[in-house]
Design a protein around this motif. Structure first.
Motif, PDB file in Angstrom:
ATOM      1  N   ASN A  40       2.302  15.542  -7.642  1.00  0.00           N
ATOM      2  CA  ASN A  40       2.007  14.679  -8.801  1.00  0.00           C
ATOM      3  C   ASN A  40       2.277  13.192  -8.535  1.00  0.00           C
ATOM      4  O   ASN A  40       2.420  12.409  -9.460  1.00  0.00           O
ATOM      5  CB  ASN A  40       2.826  15.140 -10.016  1.00  0.00           C
ATOM      6  CG  ASN A  40       4.329  15.086  -9.760  1.00  0.00           C
ATOM      7  OD1 ASN A  40       4.758  14.939  -8.611  1.00  0.00           O
ATOM      8  ND2 ASN A  40       5.112  15.218 -10.807  1.00  0.00           N
TER       9      ASN A  40
ATOM     10  N   ILE B  56       0.445  10.829  -7.542  1.00  0.00           N
ATOM     11  CA  ILE B  56      -0.575   9.873  -7.992  1.00  0.00           C
ATOM     12  C   ILE B  56      -0.971  10.135  -9.452  1.00  0.00           C
ATOM     13  O   ILE B  56      -1.866   9.506 -10.000  1.00  0.00           O
ATOM     14  CB  ILE B  56      -1.800   9.868  -7.029  1.00  0.00           C
ATOM     15  CG1 ILE B  56      -2.604   8.565  -7.131  1.00  0.00           C
ATOM     16  CG2 ILE B  56      -2.693  11.088  -7.218  1.00  0.00           C
ATOM     17  CD1 ILE B  56      -1.874   7.332  -6.731  1.00  0.00           C
ATOM     18  N   LEU B  57      -0.219  11.072 -10.062  1.00  0.00           N
ATOM     19  CA  LEU B  57      -0.552  11.428 -11.449  1.00  0.00           C
ATOM     20  C   LEU B  57       0.519  11.002 -12.447  1.00  0.00           C
ATOM     21  O   LEU B  57       0.229  10.679 -13.593  1.00  0.00           O
ATOM     22  CB  LEU B  57      -0.730  12.961 -11.567  1.00  0.00           C
ATOM     23  CG  LEU B  57      -1.816  13.595 -10.696  1.00  0.00           C
ATOM     24  CD1 LEU B  57      -1.751  15.110 -10.791  1.00  0.00           C
ATOM     25  CD2 LEU B  57      -3.193  13.098 -11.129  1.00  0.00           C
TER      26      LEU B  57
ATOM     27  N   ASN C  67       5.872   8.925  -9.196  1.00  0.00           N
ATOM     28  CA  ASN C  67       5.417   7.850  -8.318  1.00  0.00           C
ATOM     29  C   ASN C  67       6.526   6.821  -8.092  1.00  0.00           C
ATOM     30  O   ASN C  67       6.745   6.374  -6.960  1.00  0.00           O
ATOM     31  CB  ASN C  67       4.176   7.187  -8.946  1.00  0.00           C
ATOM     32  CG  ASN C  67       3.531   6.187  -8.019  1.00  0.00           C
ATOM     33  OD1 ASN C  67       4.027   5.083  -7.849  1.00  0.00           O
ATOM     34  ND2 ASN C  67       2.433   6.584  -7.391  1.00  0.00           N
TER      35      ASN C  67
ATOM     36  N   SER D  12      -1.820   3.795  -5.199  1.00  0.00           N
ATOM     37  CA  SER D  12      -2.939   3.395  -6.062  1.00  0.00           C
ATOM     38  C   SER D  12      -3.816   2.359  -5.352  1.00  0.00           C
ATOM     39  O   SER D  12      -4.976   2.174  -5.698  1.00  0.00           O
ATOM     40  CB  SER D  12      -2.444   2.844  -7.397  1.00  0.00           C
ATOM     41  OG  SER D  12      -1.635   1.714  -7.165  1.00  0.00           O
TER      42      SER D  12
ATOM     43  N   THR E 208      -5.278   9.591 -13.565  1.00  0.00           N
ATOM     44  CA  THR E 208      -4.427   9.248 -12.417  1.00  0.00           C
ATOM     45  C   THR E 208      -3.882   7.827 -12.570  1.00  0.00           C
ATOM     46  O   THR E 208      -4.237   7.106 -13.502  1.00  0.00           O
ATOM     47  CB  THR E 208      -5.236   9.297 -11.105  1.00  0.00           C
ATOM     48  OG1 THR E 208      -6.110   8.154 -11.054  1.00  0.00           O
ATOM     49  CG2 THR E 208      -6.075  10.564 -10.995  1.00  0.00           C
TER      50      THR E 208
ATOM     51  N   TYR F  49      -4.451   5.554 -10.292  1.00  0.00           N
ATOM     52  CA  TYR F  49      -5.310   4.644  -9.506  1.00  0.00           C
ATOM     53  C   TYR F  49      -5.777   3.405 -10.281  1.00  0.00           C
ATOM     54  O   TYR F  49      -5.719   2.292  -9.762  1.00  0.00           O
ATOM     55  CB  TYR F  49      -6.538   5.382  -8.966  1.00  0.00           C
ATOM     56  CG  TYR F  49      -6.289   6.189  -7.722  1.00  0.00           C
ATOM     57  CD1 TYR F  49      -6.144   5.567  -6.484  1.00  0.00           C
ATOM     58  CD2 TYR F  49      -6.211   7.570  -7.782  1.00  0.00           C
ATOM     59  CE1 TYR F  49      -5.925   6.318  -5.344  1.00  0.00           C
ATOM     60  CE2 TYR F  49      -5.990   8.327  -6.639  1.00  0.00           C
ATOM     61  CZ  TYR F  49      -5.848   7.694  -5.428  1.00  0.00           C
ATOM     62  OH  TYR F  49      -5.633   8.430  -4.293  1.00  0.00           O
TER      63      TYR F  49
ATOM     64  N   ILE G 152     -12.411  11.258  -7.977  1.00  0.00           N
ATOM     65  CA  ILE G 152     -11.048  11.687  -7.639  1.00  0.00           C
ATOM     66  C   ILE G 152     -10.840  13.200  -7.784  1.00  0.00           C
ATOM     67  O   ILE G 152      -9.769  13.724  -7.498  1.00  0.00           O
ATOM     68  CB  ILE G 152     -10.036  10.898  -8.528  1.00  0.00           C
ATOM     69  CG1 ILE G 152      -8.572  11.162  -8.188  1.00  0.00           C
ATOM     70  CG2 ILE G 152     -10.237  11.152  -9.990  1.00  0.00           C
ATOM     71  CD1 ILE G 152      -8.176  10.504  -6.954  1.00  0.00           C
TER      72      ILE G 152
END
Ligand code: NA7
Length: 509
Positions: free
Chosen positions: A250, A252-253, A258, A291, A449, A451, A474
């Motif tokens: 997770n 990038i979620l 992160n 990201s 996400t 990103y 993605i």
């Protein structure tokens, strides 16, 4: 699987032959088992010269050269609705008539040279990392400036620092970088790849989110306590490479997950870089890790411990102009003999935008994409019949191992053209409805996400005036492949195909 060397990375050559910079992981073609059994990759990240040798080998081995016209720029391609043909004009004035056009123009091939006052007056040599000379470049004894701190700079800086008398790095945004841990492959490792290619390829195509042969754990970062999480990140750091971002499922979620990974890397930077001020400047704090394209390096942060390297933070001390022998920031003239622009690319759409592509009703693709690229599956855009795009916006593309995604598109397009020929079909294009739904889906999953939180080239944010849209898909290469296969199995659902007679009658009416 663990007996195999880990596979990761699909970076661009930054320093080219002259530097012997190591860049690319075990990305290679899978279409010929003989080819993959024969070729001897030397290192975990093969250097530029080896990749070029491989590309030349493939061209010769499969006798491709007679079908390739090199040194040819396509200026325009115009679709003629009266006979359903594309007329493709090249810069040497020749025109080629084609039923199908495939844009394999590359996602990171349109180098971006920033418009900085005084640049043309600079007396020394100026290099863009995306246009590196083929002959060796030697900075020995020179004062060198590097503008930019993305992947290309991060790979070039340690090498240039070893040659240069002095290196000044102009940083606008600090980036996260993970040690590459490049190493020569042993013959046992090469053999392990060879034996396991079928499974490696299957996994990369069907199961991996990004086409890299690396498993995504079924744990999130916050499922572990502080100690376990630290141990996991340490293991990934020690292993090196892009798969750091696959430490948990997770990263990038979930912002908190992160943050844990980002602060681990910031701590590493502080451990490596001796001067606390420089360390602080090198610690990214304005975007989630991953990201922006995560970088991999060999001794990047440690390079700032060298006495001949200076980091200039151009956010607080912006570049004002380039003088004949210096880069002038607000507070100082930084004297240099050579300038390296590691300033990136007009990504994903840049090369396509430079071609005048006219579809139905003479509308250009640039007009259609003025608010951002619109495609169905990244493969076609409504109003542009028989025009295919390889790894276009709306497909996994730059978020994946490029060769995995390129091969999938090439196979899909080949099957599609064969399908049309077999049935006497003349045109194919995305339907408006399918395209609208796909664009909405691509945006929807991107928003799930982290990103979109970065000003990245994925978002078009590095190009002034370019619409801010998250361009790649993605959803994952395995998921995407299944969607493309389903579409084909349902007779190319969402695409409009016309038979020769009907197509001509429609154009005439
Ligand atoms: P990137 O990742 O786009 O990096 C470009 C760098 O140049 C980045 O640090 C930019 O800062 C900086 N930049 C761009 N324009 C300027 C100007 N005008 N002034 C100062 N600094 C500037 O390109 P790369 O070639 O490194 O990597 C591209 C991809 O290739 C990479 O992601 C891999 O997939 C392989 P910014 O972040 O915009 O503040």
């Amino acid at each position: 699987m663990s007996a195999l060397p880990s596979m990761s990375g699909n970076d661009h050559p930054a320093g080219a032959e002259a530097y012997d910079v190591v860049v690319v992981g075990a990305d290679s073609y899978s279409f010929s088992d003989e080819l993959q059994q024969e070729w001897n990759w030397s290192e975990r990240y093969a250097p530029q010269a080896e990749i070029l040798k491989y590309a030349n080998h493939v061209a010769d081995r499969f006798n491709l050269r007679p079908d390739i016209q090199l040194n040819t720029r396509v200026d325009r391609a115009v679709f003629d609705e009266s006979n359903n043909q594309w007329s493709v004009t090249t810069s040497d004035g020749n025109t080629v008539i084609a039923k199908f056009v495939v844009l394999a123009t590359g996602c990171l091939s349109n180098a971006r040279v920033p418009d900085i006052k005084g640049r043309p007056d600079f007396k020394g040599k100026v290099y863009h990392t995306g246009h590196w000379p083929h002959e060796p470049v030697d900075f020995t004894g020179q004062r060198v400036g590097v503008i930019g701190t993305g992947s290309s700079a991060i790979q070039s800086v340690p090498v240039i620092a070893e040659q240069a008398r002095h290196l000044t790095v102009f940083q606008r945004t600090a980036n996260f970088s993970i040690p590459a841990r490049n190493a020569e492959l042993t013959s046992e490792e090469r053999e392990a790849f060879r034996r396991n290619y079928p499974e490696i390829r299957r996994f990369a195509r069907e199961e991996a989110r990004n086409g890299i042969y690396a498993e995504l754990p079924d744990r999130g970062a916050l499922d572990d306590g502080d100690h376990e999480r630290r141990v996991t990140f340490e293991q990934r750091w020690a292993r090196g490479g892009l798969t750091f971002m696959l430490a948990y499922n997770n990263l990038i979620l979930d912002k908190a997950a992160n943050d844990a990974a980002a602060s681990f890397v910031r701590d590493k930077i502080a451990e490596i870089v001796r001067d606390p001020e420089t360390a602080k400047r090198l610690q990214p704090d304005d975007h989630p890790i991953g990201s922006k394209r995560i970088c991999v390096d060999t001794e990047y942060y440690a390079t700032f411990n060298r006495p001949n390297v200076t980091l200039v933070d151009i956010k607080s001390d912006p570049i004002q102009e380039i003088l004949p022998n210096a880069v002038r920031t607000r507070t100082k003239d930084h004297e240099i003999d050579a300038l390296v622009l590691a300033t990136g690319f007009d990504a994903m759409t840049g090369s396509v935008a430079r071609i005048e592509l006219r579809g139905r009703k003479a509308r250009t693709l640039n007009q259609k994409w003025a608010e951002g690229p619109r495609t169905y599956l990244g493969l076609m855009s409504e109003g542009f019949p028989n025009l295919f795009i390889i790894t276009g916006p709306g497909s996994p593309s730059v978020l994946s191992n490029m060769i995995v995604s390129i091969e999938q598109h090439v196979d899909w397009i080949t099957d599609c053209i064969a399908f049309m020929r077999d049935r006497g079909l003349e045109t194919m294009e995305a339907s408006q409805k399918a395209e609208d739904q796909w664009v909405a889906h691509v945006n929807e999953v991107a928003q799930l996400t982290l990103y979109p939180q970065a000003n990245s080239w994925y978002m078009g944010a590095n190009i002034p005036g370019k619409p801010r849209i998250f361009m790649p898909y993605i959803g994952g290469v395995g998921v995407y492949r299944r969607i493309c296969n389903d579409v084909a199995a349902k007779g190319y659902e969402g695409f409009v195909m016309t038979a020769a007679m009907r197509a001509r009658a429609a154009a005439a009416s």
